[in-house]
Every structure is written in C-alpha cells, then in structure tokens.
Design an enzyme around this catalytic site. Structure first.
Site, PDB file in Angstrom:
ATOM      1  N   SER A  22     -40.068   8.743 -60.618  1.00  0.00           N
ATOM      2  CA  SER A  22     -39.658   7.344 -60.837  1.00  0.00           C
ATOM      3  C   SER A  22     -40.657   6.399 -60.227  1.00  0.00           C
ATOM      4  O   SER A  22     -41.745   6.565 -60.279  1.00  0.00           O
ATOM      5  CB  SER A  22     -38.426   6.679 -60.362  1.00  0.00           C
ATOM      6  OG  SER A  22     -37.914   5.913 -61.128  1.00  0.00           O
ATOM      7  N   ASP A  49     -35.502   9.141 -66.568  1.00  0.00           N
ATOM      8  CA  ASP A  49     -35.772   9.022 -65.092  1.00  0.00           C
ATOM      9  C   ASP A  49     -35.618  10.441 -64.445  1.00  0.00           C
ATOM     10  O   ASP A  49     -34.387  11.016 -64.476  1.00  0.00           O
ATOM     11  CB  ASP A  49     -34.851   7.991 -64.583  1.00  0.00           C
ATOM     12  CG  ASP A  49     -35.399   7.669 -63.044  1.00  0.00           C
ATOM     13  OD1 ASP A  49     -35.257   8.394 -62.343  1.00  0.00           O
ATOM     14  OD2 ASP A  49     -35.881   6.464 -62.974  1.00  0.00           O
TER      15      ASP A  49
END
Length: 289
Positions: free
Chosen positions: A45, A161
């Site tokens: 991320s 993610d």
C-alpha cells in the site's frame, strides 16, 4: 554521524497506512544519514508507493519535497470525493498526479534497488507479489483499498490493497536475499470497534479501522518471524488522509529510526563512529524533545 561500509545485505519492508506511511520517508532519510545501504525493498500500500519511488530513484529528498508542497485536496480533489455509481468513494487509487508523472513508464527491471510490492487477489484472497512490468501498475494495485478505490487488473488478475495478506512484507525482503530486515509498521493496531460509529457517513473510517485490525493480526506473525528490527513511528493517531501533516509525519519516521540507531548498527554489523562536536550538536537540535 557516519558508519562503516555495509557488511550485510539490508532489506527494508514498508507497511501500509495512508498518510501515516509518509513516516517511511523519514526512516529512509535517517538510514541514509547513517550510511546504511538498502539492498532490497518491499512494500504494501503506502509502503509500496514510497518504496517504489526510492527503489526507482534513490532520491528520497525529492519525494519529501513533493509531499511537503501539497495539501490533502491536491491529492484528492473535491470532485473525487463524490460517491460513484460503482460504489467506490474515490475515483483513483492513492497515487497523486505529481508522483505518477515522475515514475510513469519505469519498470521493475529499471529500478536502482530490487523492489517488490504486495497486493491481494480479489477472487481468492491470495497474496500476489508484484515484481514485473511497470512499477506504477504495481503501486496502483497495492494501494487499491476496497470500497474506497477500484481494484486493478494486472496479468488477468483483479487486485486490491495488499494489507489484507501482508501488511509489512518483511518475509518477502528476507526471501529476496536480505541478511537483515528493517521493517516499518505505521498502522497495524487493535481497535475497539465498539467505539466506532457504524453509519454510512463514516464508511471510510470504518474501512480503515477494519483494515487496521486485519493488519494487526497478520503483521505480528510476519514481523515476529522475519524482521530483525521493527520500527513503529508514533503516528497511529493520525488519520489515513492526513497528508497536510506531512512534515511532522516524516519527522516522526526519522526520529524513530534515530532512536533505534544502536539496534540497527548492531544488526547490520556497522560500528557507529564517534560523532564530531558539530554532529553531536546537530543531533541535539534535531532530535531532542
């Protein structure tokens, strides 16, 4: 303060956390100041965003200046804050235009430091390690938080993610060949969800809170088994979108790395050299509370 030449291959694992991940910039600044050479970088991320930049350019100062010069609205213009028909809150992943323009077209093979990013396969929840093709594609996939952003397709797989499967990918840095892994965790924590307000107006906060709980459970296992040094910059109280606090978030990262310089020195096999009076004075100015 200077150190002897690196004796061990050092891997840097950077975790997710939205704006809190700006602390990674400060950590890298301090490692550079100490003379620590990074041999491998992994990121999830926001950690993938910072890690990709440094792996591609080895220029952390420019990235710092870019974020210091923008506000939250520059990253998420008001037009993107309107809920879309596809159910996502934001139009694009957390990749500002000013950032993307610098790295557009750069591939993993062109990186100055070997780099890998982590994403999650939407279909089966498996971990996907991204290490080929354009690094910007990998960053978009690794930062695609569900509900908030659209997933990203790479190689026929739909990705989101990476925090769901590997919030701070220290194990991947180890697998890449690192002798010592320095992991930076800026967001995994247990949250008392009973105190959260469960309504649609606070959906983004709920998503981030739930993500923190997942990261807490997953990260502690990986960090325990694979990280030699774990840095936890004190940034948990900041919101996921606190990009307007870039200066202090970066400073917290640098202070955290500085506070662990002895541990880092010991693990990497570097003997800290004696500071000159000027260096000692500057350390007092920069890092004393």
């Amino acid at each position: 303060m200077t150190l002897q030449k690196t004796k061990k291959k050092v891997g840097l694992a950077l975790g997710g956390g939205g704006a809190k991940g700006l602390a990674h910039i400060g950590v890298i600044k301090e490692l550079e100041r100490m003379g620590i050479e990074i041999s491998f970088i992994t990121g999830t991320s926001m950690g993938a965003l910072v890690g990709a930049w440094y792996a591609a350019t080895k220029d952390i100062k420019t990235l710092e200046n870019l974020f210091l010069g923008v506000k939250k609205d520059n990253i998420f213009p008001i037009g993107r804050l309107i809920r879309r028909h596809d159910g996502n809150i934001f139009k694009d992943p957390i990749v500002p235009d000013f950032y993307e323009s610098h790295l557009d077209g750069i591939t993993f093979d062109e990186c100055k430091i070997p780099f890998k990013a982590v994403a999650t396969d939407v279909k089966d929840g498996s971990q996907v390690i991204l290490s080929e093709g354009k690094i910007m594609d990998a960053v978009r996939a690794s930062t695609a938080l569900p509900i908030m952003f659209n997933p990203v397709e790479i190689g026929g797989r739909i990705l989101m993610d990476g925090g769901f499967v590997n919030p701070v990918p220290a194990d991947i840095a180890k697998e890449m060949g690192a002798d010592i892994v320095i992991a930076v965790d800026v967001s995994s924590k247990w949250i008392d969800l009973s105190e959260m307000r469960f309504d649609v107006l606070h959906v983004s906060s709920l998503v981030v809170a739930a993500m923190s709980v997942v990261e807490f459970q997953v990260a502690k296992k990986v960090l325990h088994s694979s990280a030699d040094v774990v840095l936890n910059p004190p940034v948990l109280s900041y919101s996921w979108l606190a990009f307007n606090n870039a200066k202090e978030l970066i400073e917290y990262g640098q202070r955290e790395a500085y506070a662990h310089r002895g541990e880092i020195s010991k693990c990497t096999g570097h003997a800290l050299t004696k500071k000159s009076p000027f260096e000692a004075f500057m350390d007092f100015i920069l890092y004393s509370d």
